[in-house]
Motif scaffolding. Structure first.
Motif, PDB file in Angstrom:
ATOM      1  N   GLY A 213       0.627  -1.227   0.232  1.00  0.00           N
ATOM      2  CA  GLY A 213      -0.149  -0.062   0.115  1.00  0.00           C
ATOM      3  C   GLY A 213       0.819   1.386  -0.107  1.00  0.00           C
ATOM      4  N   LEU A 214       2.027   1.097  -0.220  1.00  0.00           N
ATOM      5  CA  LEU A 214       2.650   2.487  -0.307  1.00  0.00           C
ATOM      6  C   LEU A 214       2.960   3.016  -1.520  1.00  0.00           C
ATOM      7  CD1 LEU A 214       6.353   1.238   1.121  1.00  0.00           C
ATOM      8  CD2 LEU A 214       4.400   2.328   2.531  1.00  0.00           C
ATOM      9  N   ASN A 215       2.812   4.445  -1.427  1.00  0.00           N
ATOM     10  CA  ASN A 215       2.685   5.205  -2.692  1.00  0.00           C
ATOM     11  C   ASN A 215       4.127   5.727  -3.258  1.00  0.00           C
ATOM     12  OD1 ASN A 215      -0.087   6.136  -3.203  1.00  0.00           O
ATOM     13  ND2 ASN A 215      -0.051   6.582  -0.936  1.00  0.00           N
ATOM     14  N   ARG A 216       4.193   6.301  -4.298  1.00  0.00           N
ATOM     15  CA  ARG A 216       5.817   6.409  -4.709  1.00  0.00           C
ATOM     16  C   ARG A 216       6.723   7.382  -3.919  1.00  0.00           C
ATOM     17  NH1 ARG A 216       7.492   4.939  -9.467  1.00  0.00           N
ATOM     18  NH2 ARG A 216       9.571   5.611 -10.191  1.00  0.00           N
ATOM     19  N   TRP A 217       6.005   8.451  -3.360  1.00  0.00           N
ATOM     20  CA  TRP A 217       6.643   9.217  -2.477  1.00  0.00           C
ATOM     21  C   TRP A 217       7.087   8.653  -1.005  1.00  0.00           C
ATOM     22  CZ3 TRP A 217       1.694  10.810  -4.233  1.00  0.00           C
ATOM     23  CH2 TRP A 217       0.565  10.125  -3.242  1.00  0.00           C
ATOM     24  N   ASP A 218       6.259   7.475  -0.828  1.00  0.00           N
ATOM     25  CA  ASP A 218       6.999   6.811   0.523  1.00  0.00           C
ATOM     26  C   ASP A 218       8.280   6.197   0.265  1.00  0.00           C
ATOM     27  OD1 ASP A 218       4.559   7.185   2.049  1.00  0.00           O
ATOM     28  OD2 ASP A 218       3.404   5.745   0.758  1.00  0.00           O
ATOM     29  N   TRP A 219       8.556   5.446  -0.861  1.00  0.00           N
ATOM     30  CA  TRP A 219       9.552   4.605  -1.234  1.00  0.00           C
ATOM     31  C   TRP A 219      10.852   5.183  -2.115  1.00  0.00           C
ATOM     32  CZ3 TRP A 219      10.105   3.408  -6.133  1.00  0.00           C
ATOM     33  CH2 TRP A 219       8.943   3.139  -6.901  1.00  0.00           C
ATOM     34  N   SER A 220      10.377   6.196  -2.820  1.00  0.00           N
ATOM     35  CA  SER A 220      11.205   6.712  -3.777  1.00  0.00           C
ATOM     36  C   SER A 220      12.540   7.298  -3.292  1.00  0.00           C
ATOM     37  CB  SER A 220      10.728   7.876  -4.778  1.00  0.00           C
ATOM     38  OG  SER A 220      11.657   8.163  -5.850  1.00  0.00           O
ATOM     39  N   ALA A 221      12.735   7.992  -2.344  1.00  0.00           N
ATOM     40  CA  ALA A 221      14.124   8.667  -1.957  1.00  0.00           C
ATOM     41  C   ALA A 221      14.631   7.391  -0.796  1.00  0.00           C
ATOM     42  CB  ALA A 221      13.588  10.100  -0.946  1.00  0.00           C
ATOM     43  N   PRO A 222      13.784   7.061   0.156  1.00  0.00           N
ATOM     44  CA  PRO A 222      14.310   5.988   1.040  1.00  0.00           C
ATOM     45  C   PRO A 222      14.752   4.726   0.176  1.00  0.00           C
ATOM     46  CG  PRO A 222      12.127   6.264   1.486  1.00  0.00           C
ATOM     47  CD  PRO A 222      12.410   7.454   0.665  1.00  0.00           C
ATOM     48  N   GLY A 223      13.925   4.457  -0.796  1.00  0.00           N
ATOM     49  CA  GLY A 223      14.494   3.219  -1.461  1.00  0.00           C
ATOM     50  C   GLY A 223      15.584   3.331  -2.342  1.00  0.00           C
ATOM     51  N   LEU A 224      15.979   4.495  -2.719  1.00  0.00           N
ATOM     52  CA  LEU A 224      17.550   4.801  -3.469  1.00  0.00           C
ATOM     53  C   LEU A 224      18.691   4.865  -2.351  1.00  0.00           C
ATOM     54  CD1 LEU A 224      18.763   5.605  -5.878  1.00  0.00           C
ATOM     55  CD2 LEU A 224      18.478   8.017  -5.434  1.00  0.00           C
ATOM     56  N   VAL A 225      18.192   5.385  -1.353  1.00  0.00           N
ATOM     57  CA  VAL A 225      19.185   5.399  -0.117  1.00  0.00           C
ATOM     58  C   VAL A 225      19.364   3.700   0.015  1.00  0.00           C
ATOM     59  CG1 VAL A 225      19.725   5.631   2.428  1.00  0.00           C
ATOM     60  CG2 VAL A 225      18.656   7.635   0.637  1.00  0.00           C
ATOM     61  N   ALA A 226      18.617   2.998   0.280  1.00  0.00           N
ATOM     62  CA  ALA A 226      18.735   1.534   0.722  1.00  0.00           C
ATOM     63  C   ALA A 226      19.261   0.909  -0.256  1.00  0.00           C
ATOM     64  CB  ALA A 226      17.108   0.902   1.117  1.00  0.00           C
ATOM     65  N   SER A 227      19.031   1.111  -1.732  1.00  0.00           N
ATOM     66  CA  SER A 227      19.518   0.350  -2.946  1.00  0.00           C
ATOM     67  C   SER A 227      21.109   0.846  -2.860  1.00  0.00           C
ATOM     68  CB  SER A 227      18.804   0.601  -3.956  1.00  0.00           C
ATOM     69  OG  SER A 227      18.801   2.011  -4.536  1.00  0.00           O
ATOM     70  N   GLU A 228      21.464   2.020  -2.792  1.00  0.00           N
ATOM     71  CA  GLU A 228      22.909   2.293  -2.921  1.00  0.00           C
ATOM     72  C   GLU A 228      23.705   1.772  -1.551  1.00  0.00           C
ATOM     73  OE1 GLU A 228      24.666   3.836  -5.359  1.00  0.00           O
ATOM     74  OE2 GLU A 228      22.619   3.460  -6.449  1.00  0.00           O
ATOM     75  N   ALA A 229      23.101   1.384  -0.487  1.00  0.00           N
ATOM     76  CA  ALA A 229      23.657   0.699   0.596  1.00  0.00           C
ATOM     77  C   ALA A 229      23.544  -0.599   0.340  1.00  0.00           C
ATOM     78  CB  ALA A 229      23.048   1.321   1.975  1.00  0.00           C
TER      79      ALA A 229
END
Length: 270
Positions: A213-229
């Motif tokens: 149920g997440l929207n794009r604004w929920d995961w776009s920024a923190p998702g990039l941080v996580a993937s780059e880690a």
């Protein structure tokens, strides 16, 4: 001025996101005491505060002052068109219920996307004094220091973060899924903010994360941080992250958690 024909520099986008997230976080932190519900959205538990609106207004104004041709997608004020090829995806206060109750786990999240792909991000968790930032292909940092998620653990030893939807029907379904997940992992945590969960995963505070149920604004920024880690952020078994389900973990653990979640119908309300 950047045009539609000029490839923007992701590092400059990252630097702008960090500056604006820092200012927005200060504004929201100052306004946290005494904040009240302004209105509700999808259900009585899905709330908006005056500071959600004020923070998003500040973010939009600063981004468009610096880059007036960009598009902006924000949680509170929707989509504003642009012509530069860059779209900012903004969650002014992720974890609004936490914010409303005076808790620490809420964040300002700002991502810059090109052709629908996040290339730069900043996530400010003001009450914890943490600024996360990332550039696609350039790594992630927390408070200026390189960030690398710890190695994967077996599913049975994994501390798994998750969250719940706003409707009673979806929560009931998620509770049933959780009863099957909980005996198969170390334990479950629920912070109340997807941005805090995903950046916390990058920082090693959790081993895995999933949420429907997440929207794009929920995961776009923190998702990039996580993937780059070093975290794989997606759906089940190679799917892209979406409102159906976001699953995040080191690749080996991602597969094991997906194997557990898929037959449980974690990506459905049925």
């Amino acid at each position: 001025m950047t045009t539609a024909h000029t490839a923007p520099d992701p590092e400059s986008l990252r630097d702008l996101a960090v500056r604006v997230a820092a200012e927005a976080g200060e504004l929201a932190a100052r306004g946290q005491e005494g904040v009240t519900v302004l209105e509700t959205k999808s259900s009585p538990t899905d709330v908006v505060t005056r500071m959600d609106r004020a923070t998003e207004e500040l973010v939009r104004s600063r981004l468009l002052a610096a880059r007036p041709q960009d598009a902006v997608l924000g949680e509170e004020d929707g989509d504003t068109a642009g012509s530069s090829g860059v779209r900012w995806v903004v969650d002014p206060i992720d974890g609004t219920v936490n914010y409303l109750y005076g808790q620490l786990d809420w964040a300002v999240a700002i991502a810059a996307e090109i052709d629908g792909v996040a290339v730069a991000a900043a996530v400010n968790v003001p009450r914890r004094g943490e600024m996360y930032e990332a550039v696609r292909g350039g790594g992630a940092r927390r408070n200026g220091e390189p960030l690398q998620a710890p190695p994967a653990v077996p599913l049975a030893e994994a501390l798994v973060a998750t969250g719940f939807g706003y409707s009673a029907e979806r929560r009931g379904r998620q509770a049933k899924v959780l009863t099957e997940v909980l005996p198969r992992v170390r334990d479950i945590r629920r912070s109340g903010s997807a941005a805090v969960d995903l950046t916390g995963l990058a920082a090693g505070r959790f081993d895995a994360y999933y949420e429907r149920g997440l929207n794009r604004w929920d995961w776009s920024a923190p998702g990039l941080v996580a993937s780059e880690a070093g975290i794989r952020v997606g759906g089940l078994h190679g799917e892209a992250p979406s409102k159906d389900l976001v699953v995040a973990a080191r690749p080996e653990l991602h597969e094991a958690l997906s194997d557990l979640l898929a037959p449980l119908g974690a990506d459905t309300d049925g």
